[in-house]
Design a protein around this motif. Structure first.
Motif, PDB file in Angstrom:
ATOM      1  N   SER A 125       5.103   3.529   2.701  1.00 57.73           N
ATOM      2  CA  SER A 125       4.263   1.984   2.128  1.00 57.73           C
ATOM      3  C   SER A 125       4.149   1.749   2.820  1.00 57.73           C
ATOM      4  O   SER A 125       5.737   0.772   3.649  1.00 57.73           O
ATOM      5  CB  SER A 125       5.037   2.018   0.647  1.00 57.73           C
ATOM      6  OG  SER A 125       6.735   2.365   0.727  1.00 57.73           O
ATOM      7  N   ASN A 141      -0.858   0.713  -4.969  1.00 56.58           N
ATOM      8  CA  ASN A 141      -1.616  -0.201  -4.377  1.00 56.58           C
ATOM      9  C   ASN A 141      -1.672  -1.740  -4.873  1.00 56.58           C
ATOM     10  O   ASN A 141      -2.483  -2.082  -4.523  1.00 56.58           O
ATOM     11  CB  ASN A 141      -2.188   0.477  -3.327  1.00 56.58           C
ATOM     12  CG  ASN A 141      -3.093   1.637  -3.012  1.00 56.58           C
ATOM     13  OD1 ASN A 141      -1.878   1.574  -1.990  1.00 56.58           O
ATOM     14  ND2 ASN A 141      -3.786   2.033  -3.437  1.00 56.58           N
ATOM     15  N   SER A 160       1.294  -6.854   8.923  1.00 60.27           N
ATOM     16  CA  SER A 160       1.166  -5.671   8.227  1.00 60.27           C
ATOM     17  C   SER A 160       2.590  -4.815   8.568  1.00 60.27           C
ATOM     18  O   SER A 160       1.903  -5.037   9.861  1.00 60.27           O
ATOM     19  CB  SER A 160       0.112  -4.834   7.843  1.00 60.27           C
ATOM     20  OG  SER A 160      -0.088  -3.645   7.408  1.00 60.27           O
ATOM     21  N   THR A 192      -2.034  -5.551  -5.364  1.00 60.46           N
ATOM     22  CA  THR A 192      -1.887  -6.973  -4.639  1.00 60.46           C
ATOM     23  C   THR A 192      -2.115  -7.619  -6.060  1.00 60.46           C
ATOM     24  O   THR A 192      -2.176  -8.565  -7.046  1.00 60.46           O
ATOM     25  CB  THR A 192      -3.235  -6.834  -4.250  1.00 60.46           C
ATOM     26  OG1 THR A 192      -3.910  -6.272  -3.829  1.00 60.46           O
ATOM     27  CG2 THR A 192      -3.796  -8.917  -4.019  1.00 60.46           C
ATOM     28  N   LYS A 199       0.739  -1.344  -0.194  1.00 59.18           N
ATOM     29  CA  LYS A 199      -0.202   0.148   0.120  1.00 59.18           C
ATOM     30  C   LYS A 199       0.838   0.749  -0.041  1.00 59.18           C
ATOM     31  O   LYS A 199       2.289   1.257   0.708  1.00 59.18           O
ATOM     32  CB  LYS A 199      -0.768  -0.389   1.399  1.00 59.18           C
ATOM     33  CG  LYS A 199      -2.205  -0.796   1.509  1.00 59.18           C
ATOM     34  CD  LYS A 199      -3.097  -0.105   2.089  1.00 59.18           C
ATOM     35  CE  LYS A 199      -4.579  -0.911   1.613  1.00 59.18           C
ATOM     36  NZ  LYS A 199      -4.823  -1.928   2.052  1.00 59.18           N
TER      37      LYS A 199
END
Length: 553
Positions: free
Chosen positions: A138, A69, A125, A71, A30
């Motif tokens: 980030s 961002n 995270s 994935t 992110k």
């Protein structure tokens, strides 16, 4: 000497240890900051694992163009040993499109953690640290899932027809994303296909995904599939979506097609005569059974070890106490220590305990020509030794009779074992897998030929374990062990699978035999399984195996 044998023998039985689990790791990032304001970054994450104080690359994600961002679709599958601390490092790079290499790519940040932390928390995270360990804006998210018993894989082939056109001057550039809907209603990306440019009737490449990953092994779990029109600026246009279950997908197993209408909910509400935004078709669904190392061993697959010993002059004169081949009446030299410690471990998997043993790089009697694959027992018709003890004796008898010379060519011995492996390959049965154990002081002369030989061998039922003896520079060896990038032949052909395992013996001289065993044989079970699974060769059932053997041994 006997104490070396005893301690090595105590270390066996390692692979029956129940502490090994396979874990799938997924990655998302992110808030990746732009390094140049004009364009968005093209992120890629490289996963590294610590081994003997060095970070070695395990694998890397795909590169996603123009994305802040991301994935990632790539799934990392790793073996988790809970009795060990496995240190992981995730490095984020911005790969500029002109070259896909990591070298010039801009490093955007890294995160280090232990495998245990991720597995115990299921989701981790953390902020990504820039150069000099400063916290950037980030962050990275890692999601872990244990592969529970069911290791089956599914192969799916999708295509579509009559998709909506989203581009003014050309046709849409469609790609498909499949999400698994979790019990808490969150969506987990399972796979993202490649983009097919300028085509409203795309055929996407076949892809493989574990059943665990696709639907947590639950055939009734709902999956959400979305089709987008790819845009180079990262703002992809939504074409449509549909829901499906694996139970429905299985309909494509016997040659039939399964299809779904691709719906854009907004159009459905707004447009009166709206039917759909195209049709997505599943052309093939194949379940691939994954077998384990033990399945093959119990089905009668025999591991055939061959030993090759470096007798080049760089090892030092055997009469000199500094030599790695020093002939000492009571104490084993460096080669013997490595041979016994590693050989004992291998011996457990070799059912007939017969080891062909070869030497390379010496001038041998009677005419003292240099040979790169002579039998250590000087019996070319039968180079086999009965057990490691016999290899040790043949080695000790041979040393005084030869002249250490050079160059250090290991390609001939790899080719020799590859010849036996290719004969075995034609049987198309999982009966013999070959492992070549090379003991060397590490400086290879025929690097190009060796790379060529390894690339060729990667197509055969064989692996190579190189044990580095002494304190030389082993950087060549590290290169052959494809952990930090893909090994290629001089012509550029990549290895089909990573078959080389390099172990610097000096790192284990004072370690327990168990630590050495784990390092030496760590990759072998997976290499055996990967080879047979890739060839679609199933293990024999114990009953078949018994009936194909003659009794009375």
């Amino acid at each position: 000497m006997s104490n070396i044998y005893e301690s090595a023998a105590n270390s066996l039985g390692l692979f029956s240890s129940p502490c090994l689990t396979k874990v799938e790791l997924r990655v998302a990032c992110k808030g990746i900051s732009d390094r140049d304001a004009l364009s968005k970054p093209d992120p890629c994450v490289v996963l590294k694992m610590q081994s003997h104080g060095q970070w070695l690359e395990v694998d890397r994600t795909e590169v996603i163009r123009s994305c802040i961002n991301p994935t990632f679709s790539k799934v990392f599958t790793l073996d988790f040993y809970f009795e060990e601390v496995q240190r992981l490092r995730y490095e984020l790079y911005d790969i500029s499109s002109s070259h896909n290499g990591i070298k010039e790519a801009d490093f955007l940040g890294a995160m280090e953690c232990t495998f245990g932390q991720i597995v115990s928390q299921r989701q981790l995270s953390k902020a990504l640290l820039k150069q000099g360990n400063t916290v950037g804006k980030s962050s990275i998210l890692i999601i872990a899932e244990e592969l529970s018993g069911n290791d089956d894989y599914v192969e799916l082939s999708f295509s579509a027809r009559k998709l909506d056109d989203k581009d003014f001057f050309s046709k849409s550039d469609p790609f498909l994303e499949i999400f698994r809907i979790n019990d808490d209603s969150t969506q987990q990306l399972v796979h993202r296909t490649e983009t097919v440019m300028n085509n409203l009737n795309p055929v996407w490449k076949t892809f493989k995904v574990s059943l665990n990953s696709l639907c947590s092994g639950d055939h009734d779990r709902m999956l959400k599939c979305k089709v987008y029109d790819w845009d180079s600026n990262g703002k992809h246009d939504f074409i449509g979506e549909f829901e499906a279950m694996f139970k429905e997908m299985r309909g494509a197993m016997d040659g039939r097609q399964v299809q779904w209408e691709c719906i854009n909910p907004k159009y459905k509400v707004k447009k009166k005569n709206y039917k759909n935004s195209g049709i997505v078709i599943l052309n093939q669904c194949k379940i691939i059974k994954m077998h384990s190392f033990l399945d093959y061993i119990m089905g009668g697959c025999q591991i055939q070890f061959t030993v090759a010993i470096d007798f080049t002059a760089s090892n030092g004169d055997p009469r000199n106490s500094c030599s790695l081949h020093y002939i000492h009446p009571y104490q084993p030299n460096e080669y013997l220590k490595a041979l016994v410690a590693v050989g004992e471990i291998c011996q457990d998997y070799d059912s007939d305990k017969m080891f062909p043993a070869f030497g390379f790089g010496a001038r041998i009697p009677p005419d003292f020509k240099v040979s790169h694959d002579f039998a250590v027992n000087f019996n070319e018709d039968n180079p086999e030794c009965a057990g490691i003890q016999d290899v040790v004796e043949a080695y000790q008898n041979c040393l005084p009779k030869i002249q250490l010379y050079g160059p250090t060519n290991i390609a001939p011995i790899i080719q020799k074992v590859a010849k036996s492996a290719s004969e075995e390959m034609h049987t198309k049965e999982a009966m013999q897998y070959f492992i070549l154990l090379i003991l060397t002081d590490g400086v290879i002369t025929d690097m190009a030929d060796t790379r060529e030989a390894i690339v060729h061998a990667s197509h055969l039922p064989m692996s190579v374990i190189i044990v580095g003896v002494g304190n030389a520079d082993f950087s060549d060896m590290q290169m052959l062990d494809g952990d930090d990038g893909i090994l290629r032949s001089p012509k550029g052909e990549p290895v089909l699978r990573d078959i080389v395992q390099f172990v610097p013996f000096r790192n284990f001289k004072h370690a327990t035999p168990a630590a050495l065993a784990k390092s030496v044989l760590a990759e072998v079970p997976n290499q055996v399984v990967d080879y047979y699974n890739s060839k679609g060769i199933k293990p024999k059932c114990p009953s078949e195996f018994e009936s194909s053997r003659t009794f009375g041994h």
